[in-house]
Design an enzyme around this catalytic site. Structure first.
Site, PDB file in Angstrom:
ATOM      1  N   ASP A 368       0.774  -1.237   0.000  1.00  0.00           N
ATOM      2  CA  ASP A 368       0.000   0.000   0.000  1.00  0.00           C
ATOM      3  C   ASP A 368       0.809   1.292   0.000  1.00  0.00           C
ATOM      4  OD1 ASP A 368      -2.564  -1.173  -0.116  1.00  0.00           O
ATOM      5  OD2 ASP A 368      -2.444  -1.692   1.997  1.00  0.00           O
ATOM      6  N   TYR A 456      -9.984  -0.704   2.912  1.00  0.00           N
ATOM      7  CA  TYR A 456      -9.385  -0.867   4.229  1.00  0.00           C
ATOM      8  C   TYR A 456      -8.961   0.462   4.824  1.00  0.00           C
ATOM      9  CZ  TYR A 456      -8.630  -5.364   6.378  1.00  0.00           C
ATOM     10  OH  TYR A 456      -8.793  -6.506   7.098  1.00  0.00           O
TER      11      TYR A 456
END
Ligand SMILES: *[C@@H]1O[C@H](CO)[C@@H](O)[C@H](O)[C@H]1NC(C)=O
Ligand SMILES: *[C@@H]1O[C@H](CO)[C@@H](O)[C@H](O)[C@H]1NC(C)=O
Length: 725
Positions: A368, A456
């Protein structure tokens, strides 16, 4: 002349006094005579915090103040680039060949930090070292790395990357990829055949990792889609098995894979999580808030230098790392000396592999920070909910793909926390005949950001304690990435079937996955040259003549000489402490001063070391690594992780086995989570947290918070709305 000057001086003094008087009166407004009567009526309630006369509510309306970035100047060598500086860097680049003649995109444009000694030697009030921008740009299908000197208006460094992998996606890459499939008639037809109206379509740009030749030589992305019909939580309504492979540069659809035609789209009912959509609140709680009648105890000097209690550190938002903490120092309460603890700490990379090897899932192994930009994904924090009322907010200033700066408001918050915990205590039992009850409250300072990487949400806290401890905590929340299934109940599923997860609702599987968050920790304990010491607890056996005991534990110290000595896999039955010590500095009684890395609940990757995602995520092969400081080794997965093959990771650097004893060293710690989803994670997950500590070990000569004062009734107001008459 003289007397006129004196007169002027007196006049100035008088006006200063008047201003002061006025300000004081204003601040203490609740205590003005008109309130006196009321004050008497409810004398045991401090009136400052009632609903009518909250000082904070007067000076600071509910939303945090937005800062003026247009006029901001740098004040510290590590201050992020300002709007002016980002514009200047872009202008310099635009007139530099070949950037002056071809279109390019900016993937990163951040401060190129001065060399470490320059920063360490810089003194407040002296001129800043030359300001430089470090740029990653794409031009003619190549990734360029440049340094631009803003004082001389020159490009001082320019190289073209020869390594595998691409720079972090721009926000524009992600947005345009999401919509690009709609220009393909086959895609439209496929969606309609699945019974989804094109106006209800929501798609996600999904990084695809690297699995061989097919994923080489061009920037690719996979797009998967959901139905928004009837819910804001489209993540719970996947159009399962449909994957579009897209060329990110041309935005052309390369391939459409449609393997889930028989899988229904899960229902919308029960998926919305918004307060406005929720029914009646079924969990009654009265309002709760932290009040600081005298204001916060910390200051944020010139936008980035945080000073609180015995701590001082530099704090900045970063598009890739999220937040960066630098130059963390703690003041020794015995000597008053300001002591170095950590030169720099930040989230270096994340690795989130999903455990489903099938067509639409095998590639989901996100990194990420390097792929999406952990800071780019950090949305504005919600005052009163993301951070308490006493929080201070900091904005991020980042460049867009065209190099133009934009402001991400309220990206980071800083606040003092009192969670009702105890700093230290002791009470004497009556058997000693002494009546002692000494307790100190634990008050800490928290730096927080929350990144929403699509579904998320990662909450990252750096929490500073007055006893010298730094706790780094990661909370996971947000929405699961789920898989559609024909099953509606477990009684339809055979024992042998591997569902790769848990049935969470009708037609919804929460797929098993891991999260790894790797932190870069450049520790400088009382100076840059440090050693890493494994303090291993081992069982010693005793002979019967020696002692009635059969065994005891002994601490064996082992100083790591080279990098491989410090590749640590945590073991419950072979425990160690991990100390970063300064070998040339001793405590009063002769122990080396140090800080230890204290792991908390964590998880280790169990994937095959040769599995392509694990090769790219090899920085998670150990929980702790130690490398010699090297300016170019900051990103654990490599500078360019997107589609990389994994040849530039921390694991590769560490294999060089360089000496690390009594050197400037960097500690890398990986926090891990295994996540087997459960029904409580549907439709949105309650936060799950884990943390690790950096804790002083023989760093202070005694308990550094011995002389902290206890909470006293007279200092703590009682807030009651009813007190405001
Ligand atoms: C696909 O559908 C979208 C939304 O209705 C539309 O804008 C687009 O033009 C369509 N694409 C093609 C190739 O027809
Ligand atoms: C510093 O890091 C870079 C990138 O890994 C590497 O090429 C270089 O050799 C390293 N320098 C030293 C002295 O280890």
């Amino acid at each position: 002349m003289e007397s006129r000057n004196l007169f002027r001086f007196l006049l100035l003094l008088l006006s200063a006094l008047l201003v002061l008087l006025f300000t004081r009166t204003w601040i203490h407004l609740p205590y003005t005579p008109s309130d006196k009567a009321e004050l008497l009526l409810c004398s045991h309630y401090s009136p400052w915090c009632t609903s009518k006369n909250r000082i904070q509510a007067k000076s600071e309306p509910n939303s945090p103040k937005s800062q003026n970035h247009q006029t901001q100047n740098p004040h510290h060598p590590l201050d992020p680039l300002t709007i002016t500086e980002i514009n200047q860097a872009r202008t310099i680049l635009s007139s530099y060949k070949p950037f002056s003649s071809s279109p390019f995109t900016i993937h990163s444009l951040v401060l190129s930090e001065p060399e470490k000694p320059t920063v360490l030697n810089w003194k407040k009030g002296t001129p800043l070292p030359p300001r430089k921008a470090s740029i990653v740009a794409r031009l003619n299908s190549q990734s360029h790395i440049l340094t631009v000197d803003l004082s001389s208006n020159q490009v001082t460094h320019h190289e073209i990357s020869t390594k595998s992998g691409y720079p972090t996606m721009t926000m524009e890459d992600m947005t345009t990829s999401t919509w690009a499939p709609l220009s393909n008639p086959d895609f439209n037809r496929t969606i309609q055949n699945r019974g989804v109206s094109l106006s209800d379509l929501a798609c996600l740009p999904i990084s695809l990792g690297w699995y061989g030749k097919k994923e080489e030589d061009r920037r690719l992305i996979k797009v998967q889609c959901y139905s928004m019909q009837g819910t804001a939580n489209f993540y719970m309504r996947p159009i399962e098995g449909l994957t579009v492979l897209l060329d990110m540069d041309t935005k052309q659809v390369v391939e459409i894979s449609d393997k889930g035609k028989e899988i229904p789209i899960p229902k919308a009912k029960g998926t919305d999580y918004r307060f406005s959509m929720a029914g009646k609140n079924t969990i009654p709680l009265n309002p709760i808030s932290i009040e600081q009648p005298k204001g916060p105890s910390f200051t944020v000097e010139n936008g980035h230098l945080v000073k609180w209690a015995n701590w001082e550190f530099h704090l900045k938002p970063d598009p890739r790392a999220g937040v960066v903490i630098s130059r963390a120092t703690v003041r020794d309460s015995d000597t008053g000396e300001v002591r170095n603890v950590m030169y720099k700490g930040f989230t270096s990379e994340l690795f989130v592999p999903y455990m489903d090897p099938t067509d639409a899932w095998y590639f989901k192994t996100y990194m990420d920070a390097g792929e999406y930009g952990f800071g780019l994904q950090a949305m504005p924090l919600d005052p009163l909910n993301d951070c308490p009322r006493n929080a201070h907010y900091m904005d991020g200033v980042f460049p867009a793909a065209d190099g133009k700066p934009y402001v991400r408001e309220n990206m980071v918050c800083v606040f003092e926390r009192y969670a009702g915990d105890i700093g230290w205590r002791h009470a004497e039992s009556p058997i000693t005949g002494m009546e002692i009850r000494e307790v100190r409250p634990k008050i800490t300072l928290v730096v927080r950001m929350a990144a929403s990487v699509a579904n998320y949400d990662y909450i990252v806290d750096w929490e500073f304690q007055t006893d010298g401890l730094i706790r780094v905590k990661v909370g996971l929340s947000g929405i699961l990435m789920v898989k559609g299934t024909p099953y509606e109940n477990m009684n339809q599923v055979s024992q042998q079937e591997d569902m790769h997860g848990t049935l969470l609702s009708e037609n919804v599987i929460g797929v098993i996955h891991d999260h790894y968050i790797t932190f870069y920790l450049d520790m400088d304990v009382d100076g840059s040259d440090n050693s890493f010491v494994k303090v291993n607890l081992v069982k010693e056996e005793t002979s019967t003549e020696e002692s009635p005991r059969r065994s005891y534990l002994k601490a064996k110290r082992h100083v790591a000489k080279t990098e491989k000595d410090a590749q640590i896999k945590l073991k419950l039955y072979d425990p160690s402490e991990f100390h970063v010590i300064n070998p040339s500095k001793r405590s009063r009684v002769g122990n080396p001063v140090g800080y230890k890395v204290v792991p908390g609940g964590t998880a280790a990757s169990l994937l095959d070391a040769q599995d392509p995602p694990q090769v790219r995520g090899a920085f998670t092969n150990n929980q702790i690594w130690v490398t010699p400081y090297n300016r170019s080794e900051e990103w654990a997965g490599g500078l360019f992780v997107y589609q990389s093959k994994g040849e530039d990771t921390l694991a590769v650097w560490s294999e060089r086995n360089r000496p690390i004893e009594n050197k400037d060293i960097v500690v890398w710690y990986t926090l891990g989570f295994h996540h087997i989803p459960c029904q409580e994670d549907f439709p949105i997950m309650p936060t799950v947290s884990s943390s690790f500590d950096l804790k002083p070990v023989n760093f202070f000569d005694s308990n550094p918070i011995l002389r902290v004062s206890p909470n006293l009734e007279k200092d703590l107001p009682i807030c009651r709305a009813s007190a405001s008459a």
